[in-house]
Design a protein around this motif. Sequence first.
Motif, mmCIF file in Angstrom:
data_model
loop_
_atom_site.group_PDB
_atom_site.id
_atom_site.type_symbol
_atom_site.label_atom_id
_atom_site.label_comp_id
_atom_site.label_asym_id
_atom_site.label_seq_id
_atom_site.Cartn_x
_atom_site.Cartn_y
_atom_site.Cartn_z
ATOM 1 N N GLU A 46 68.149 -27.931 5.227
ATOM 2 C CA GLU A 46 66.698 -27.952 5.257
ATOM 3 C C GLU A 46 66.102 -27.126 4.129
ATOM 4 N N VAL A 48 63.831 -24.524 2.304
ATOM 5 C CA VAL A 48 63.285 -23.205 2.600
ATOM 6 C C VAL A 48 62.072 -22.927 1.715
ATOM 7 N N TYR A 60 56.697 -23.305 0.506
ATOM 8 C CA TYR A 60 57.607 -22.803 1.527
ATOM 9 C C TYR A 60 57.572 -23.699 2.762
ATOM 10 N N ALA A 61 58.677 -23.698 3.470
ATOM 11 C CA ALA A 61 58.702 -24.319 4.781
ATOM 12 C C ALA A 61 57.844 -23.492 5.733
ATOM 13 N N ALA A 62 57.247 -24.164 6.701
ATOM 14 C CA ALA A 62 56.374 -23.471 7.649
ATOM 15 C C ALA A 62 57.124 -22.383 8.407
ATOM 16 N N SER A 63 58.405 -22.600 8.630
ATOM 17 C CA SER A 63 59.190 -21.658 9.426
ATOM 18 C C SER A 63 59.419 -20.320 8.717
ATOM 19 N N VAL A 64 59.230 -20.282 7.394
ATOM 20 C CA VAL A 64 59.475 -19.040 6.652
ATOM 21 C C VAL A 64 58.234 -18.530 5.939
ATOM 22 N N GLU A 65 57.175 -19.311 5.942
ATOM 23 C CA GLU A 65 55.936 -18.920 5.269
ATOM 24 C C GLU A 65 55.486 -17.543 5.738
ATOM 25 N N ARG A 67 57.086 -14.807 5.436
ATOM 26 C CA ARG A 67 58.232 -13.905 5.600
ATOM 27 C C ARG A 67 59.149 -13.914 4.378
ATOM 28 N N LYS A 87 65.003 -13.444 11.558
ATOM 29 C CA LYS A 87 65.190 -13.838 12.946
ATOM 30 C C LYS A 87 66.580 -14.438 13.102
ATOM 31 N N GLU A 89 67.371 -17.193 14.203
ATOM 32 C CA GLU A 89 67.335 -18.605 13.794
ATOM 33 C C GLU A 89 67.353 -18.800 12.278
ATOM 34 N N ASP A 90 67.290 -17.707 11.528
ATOM 35 C CA ASP A 90 67.450 -17.793 10.074
ATOM 36 C C ASP A 90 68.915 -17.800 9.664
#
Length: 123
Positions: A46, A48, A60-65, A67, A87, A89-90
Amino acid sequence: QVQLVESGGGLVQAGGSLRLSCAASGRTFSNYAMGWFRQAPGKEREFVGGISWNGGSTNYAASVEGRFTISRGNAKNTVDLQMNSLKPEDTAVYYCAAKAFFGAVVAASYDYWGQGTQVFVSS
């Protein structure tokens, strides 16, 4: 050809930080946009984040924006990924990749890949 080598992975506790680096060699590094991807066990690779050839644009992907931050140094042929507030999940193998044009978030769009570096985030 562009050769890419990632470094900086390791084990970190949740909430901690890591800085990954990708060193490039071969063709002119500044000609390429760069991306970071990750792949967890059993999951697809995926996107990043990415950075344009001159560092002027990032996405950036929303999951890392908020951070993660990507930066590059064309004089040193490097691109870095600063990861904060990590996290569990990272947890994944992180790859850097190169392509001619900025903006792609699909792995298949990238032309050159590194071998990856493992990041493990414990809870």
